[in-house]
Design an enzyme around this catalytic site. Structure first.
Site, PDB file in Angstrom:
ATOM      1  N   GLY A 258       0.793  -1.218   0.000  1.00  0.00           N
ATOM      2  CA  GLY A 258       0.000   0.000   0.000  1.00  0.00           C
ATOM      3  C   GLY A 258       0.824   1.266   0.000  1.00  0.00           C
ATOM      4  O   GLY A 258       0.352   2.321  -0.441  1.00  0.00           O
ATOM      5  N   ARG A 259       2.047   1.197   0.483  1.00  0.00           N
ATOM      6  CA  ARG A 259       2.922   2.370   0.455  1.00  0.00           C
ATOM      7  C   ARG A 259       4.379   1.980   0.211  1.00  0.00           C
ATOM      8  O   ARG A 259       5.302   2.693   0.595  1.00  0.00           O
ATOM      9  CB  ARG A 259       2.803   3.174   1.744  1.00  0.00           C
ATOM     10  CG  ARG A 259       3.109   2.413   3.024  1.00  0.00           C
ATOM     11  CD  ARG A 259       3.073   3.355   4.213  1.00  0.00           C
ATOM     12  NE  ARG A 259       3.269   2.650   5.470  1.00  0.00           N
ATOM     13  CZ  ARG A 259       3.388   3.260   6.651  1.00  0.00           C
ATOM     14  NH1 ARG A 259       3.358   4.565   6.707  1.00  0.00           N
ATOM     15  NH2 ARG A 259       3.539   2.560   7.749  1.00  0.00           N
ATOM     16  N   ASP A 291      -2.782   6.991   2.095  1.00  0.00           N
ATOM     17  CA  ASP A 291      -2.187   7.981   1.188  1.00  0.00           C
ATOM     18  C   ASP A 291      -0.851   7.551   0.607  1.00  0.00           C
ATOM     19  O   ASP A 291      -0.245   8.277  -0.180  1.00  0.00           O
ATOM     20  CB  ASP A 291      -2.026   9.327   1.901  1.00  0.00           C
ATOM     21  CG  ASP A 291      -1.222   9.219   3.196  1.00  0.00           C
ATOM     22  OD1 ASP A 291      -0.431   8.262   3.332  1.00  0.00           O
ATOM     23  OD2 ASP A 291      -1.390  10.086   4.071  1.00  0.00           O
ATOM     24  N   ARG A 349      14.325   0.265   1.627  1.00  0.00           N
ATOM     25  CA  ARG A 349      14.577  -1.036   2.254  1.00  0.00           C
ATOM     26  C   ARG A 349      15.235  -1.976   1.253  1.00  0.00           C
ATOM     27  O   ARG A 349      15.047  -1.849   0.043  1.00  0.00           O
ATOM     28  CB  ARG A 349      13.260  -1.644   2.760  1.00  0.00           C
ATOM     29  CG  ARG A 349      12.472  -0.707   3.651  1.00  0.00           C
ATOM     30  CD  ARG A 349      11.363  -1.416   4.383  1.00  0.00           C
ATOM     31  NE  ARG A 349      10.277  -1.879   3.541  1.00  0.00           N
ATOM     32  CZ  ARG A 349       9.115  -2.339   4.024  1.00  0.00           C
ATOM     33  NH1 ARG A 349       8.931  -2.406   5.338  1.00  0.00           N
ATOM     34  NH2 ARG A 349       8.159  -2.740   3.215  1.00  0.00           N
ATOM     35  N   ASP A 432       0.925 -11.492   6.148  1.00  0.00           N
ATOM     36  CA  ASP A 432       1.491 -10.640   5.103  1.00  0.00           C
ATOM     37  C   ASP A 432       2.778  -9.970   5.562  1.00  0.00           C
ATOM     38  O   ASP A 432       3.439  -9.298   4.770  1.00  0.00           O
ATOM     39  CB  ASP A 432       0.478  -9.580   4.659  1.00  0.00           C
ATOM     40  CG  ASP A 432       0.004  -8.708   5.811  1.00  0.00           C
ATOM     41  OD1 ASP A 432      -0.617  -9.257   6.732  1.00  0.00           O
ATOM     42  OD2 ASP A 432       0.255  -7.485   5.788  1.00  0.00           O
ATOM     43  N   ASN A 433       3.142 -10.164   6.823  1.00  0.00           N
ATOM     44  CA  ASN A 433       4.402  -9.638   7.360  1.00  0.00           C
ATOM     45  C   ASN A 433       5.402 -10.744   7.653  1.00  0.00           C
ATOM     46  O   ASN A 433       6.335 -10.552   8.441  1.00  0.00           O
ATOM     47  CB  ASN A 433       4.146  -8.841   8.640  1.00  0.00           C
ATOM     48  CG  ASN A 433       3.362  -7.571   8.382  1.00  0.00           C
ATOM     49  OD1 ASN A 433       3.384  -7.035   7.282  1.00  0.00           O
ATOM     50  ND2 ASN A 433       2.661  -7.092   9.393  1.00  0.00           N
TER      51      ASN A 433
END
Length: 548
Positions: A258-259, A291, A349, A432-433
């Site tokens: 998402g970001r 956002d 990252r 998802d992590n």
């Protein structure tokens, strides 16, 4: 800068890079050889080039492939004179160093020459050794690949809007200039604050060395433009990954980056693959109601902890850069209904792969077994190529997919064992992590134990149920592995998947016990007696609120 008359001879014969004016403390335990001269904080460094990108500290006197042993064993061609001052120090060949004040330009010219030169392949016995001796690159010289987008199916829609993405594992999307969607205008003037200018706030030379970058590349204008999302380097194919996941034990459907926007992959001189990803670089098709931006405080926490965990020897993603975006981001820090404008930031990252458990779960939830197999085959070929020798047959209880699951189980057991023994609490261990490489990924509301409290969680939204508290982390990893195993059942079969999962507890116990033994300073470990002693220690620490 130091410059020797016969610098060429040193390079050709010994493959040494000559450096000077270094803080001795910065090199402590780094594997580089420090030759002291002329002061406690000034050093003269001889760095074998195939150590420049190495994280391995070699034992004194150990022979290095393709070059001479340590300076302790250089007596055959002469020793460095340890008693000379900096200005008069002699090099290994015995030639006096040129006066520093008169030769800065000359030294820079020579260094530039050797930075652009390729190490002659005939100087080493193998191409691998030759590759390891290359000098650091400029940022603009990096060669990007994108095997993830080249080998896996992508989204056919190119417009950037929130949507469900079917039959694909990524969507092409480019980073956006943070100032384009600065949120300052959304705040009433009386609440507006002065935002700091865009700048490179932090740069990890340790992470940069994994990309074969020369030092100080983070201080360039190009680095600021690239890692703030304003410019792409040749070969970059930015995209956001599509995946699903269980969040706090419940299936959440499609999630995705998402970001986070992936820039591409670099293969370094040692053959290691590193994927670069910008977090906070703008909206993606998976941003949902968010956002796509990140604030400085959370970005700073991620940068610091990523590099700290790497230094502690914990499997983790890395952080290359932290850029202050120069734009404002609105956040309600305490979820109190009082949002404020905060400085935005972007973290770059790094990881060999950002594939998660949820990458496998989503296609299975949609009945897309073909996509599942493509993802599994790609993961094995790129990250576990040694498993390709095994068959694909589901009738084989040790086929490549079963062996892949076993490797993921082992790596994640190693990861959480490291967490437990340093007191790290992730805080949001959703599927998802979770990484297929057993890496600590997505540093959100993490924390470390202060006083020993097995129920500690740094995540305020987790406090009612304590699902992700310190003591439950090993069990949650197993639960997450169960979800991955269920996703892989079409490729492994149920019996083989169950057998692999049953190995987890034994693997974890073996690893964590060894880590506790070392942490407590025990030379040996007697299973019943010492485990009982450890359990009693934790009871007493919790009762007395002792600092972990």
């Amino acid at each position: 800068w130091f410059c020797f008359d016969n610098l060429s001879s040193i390079f050709d014969r010994m493959y040494l890079k000559v450096c000077a004016k270094v803080d001795m403390n910065e090199f402590s335990g780094s594997g580089r050889q420090i030759l002291c001269c002329g002061g406690s904080n000034l050093g003269f460094v001889l760095t074998p080039l195939n150590w420049l990108k190495s994280t391995t500290v070699r034992k004194t006197g150990e022979n290095l492939p393709g070059i001479l042993p340590h300076y302790h064993s250089l007596s055959k061609i002469g020793r460095v004179n340890w008693n000379r001052s900096v200005a008069n120090m002699t090099n290994i060949e015995g030639t006096p160093a040129v006066n520093i004040s008169e030769t800065r330009n000359k030294s820079e010219q020579i260094l530039k020459k050797y930075q652009s030169a390729k190490v002659n392949e005939s100087a080493t016995s193998s191409s691998d050794e030759s590759a390891s001796l290359q000098i650091g690159k400029q940022l603009s010289e990096l060669q990007f690949e994108s095997t993830f987008t080249d080998k896996l199916p992508g989204d056919t829609e190119t417009k950037n809007f929130t949507r469900q993405v079917q039959g694909a594992v990524y969507s092409f999307i480019s980073p956006t200039d943070p100032k384009v969607d600065c949120q300052t205008a959304r705040i009433p003037p009386e609440y507006s604050t002065q935002l700091p200018e865009q700048k490179m706030l932090a740069w990890s030379e340790s992470a940069a060395s994994l990309l074969d970058l020369s030092s100080n590349q983070g201080s360039t204008d190009l680095a600021l433009r690239v890692f703030s999302g304003q410019e792409l380097l040749p070969g970059m194919k930015p995209y956001a990954q599509c995946y699903g996941g269980h969040q706090f034990g419940s299936w959440a459907g499609q999630l995705g980056d998402g970001r986070a926007i992936n820039l591409g992959e670099i293969v370094n001189a040692s053959g290691q693959r590193w994927e670069l990803q910008l977090k906070g670089a703008g909206k993606t098709p998976y941003s949902r109601f968010a956002d796509g931006r990140a604030v400085l405080r959370s970005s700073l926490r991620e940068f610091l902890c990523s590099e700290a965990m790497a230094a502690l020897g914990v499997p983790t993603t890395r952080a290359l850069s932290l850029v202050l975006s120069g734009a404002g981001v609105i956040r309600d820090m305490f979820y109190s209904g009082d949002p404020k404008l905060e400085p935005g930031a972007i973290v770059c990252r790094m990881a060999p792969s950002f594939i998660r458990f949820g990458t496998f779960q989503l296609p299975v939830s949609r009945g897309d077994s073909d996509l599942l197999k493509k993802i599994a085959d790609y993961s094995i070929s790129m990250h576990y190529p040694e498993l390709e020798k095994y068959s694909e047959s589901i009738d084989d209880c040790e086929n490549r997919y079963v062996m892949f699951l076993r490797e993921v189980i082992r790596k994640n057991a190693e990861m959480v064992a490291a967490w437990q023994t340093i007191g790290f609490v992730h805080g949001v261990m959703n599927t998802d992590n979770m990484s297929i490489l057993g890496l600590t990924i997505d540093y959100g509301p993490y924390g470390f134990l202060d006083e020993y409290d097995p129920k500690y969680t740094p995540n305020t939204t987790d406090m009612p149920g304590l699902r992700y508290c310190y003591s439950r982390q090993p069990t949650i990893v197993l639960w997450n592995l169960l979800q991955l195993a269920q996703a892989l059942v079409p490729l492994t079969g149920v019996p083989a998947a169950e057998a692999a999962l049953n190995e987890y507890q034994g693997i974890y116990d073996s690893i964590v016990t060894e880590r506790w033994r070392r942490k407590l300073g025990f030379q040996t470990w007697k299973e019943k007696e010492d485990q009982g002693l450890l359990d009693e220690l934790f009871v007493q620490m919790e009762a007395d609120k002792v600092d972990f």
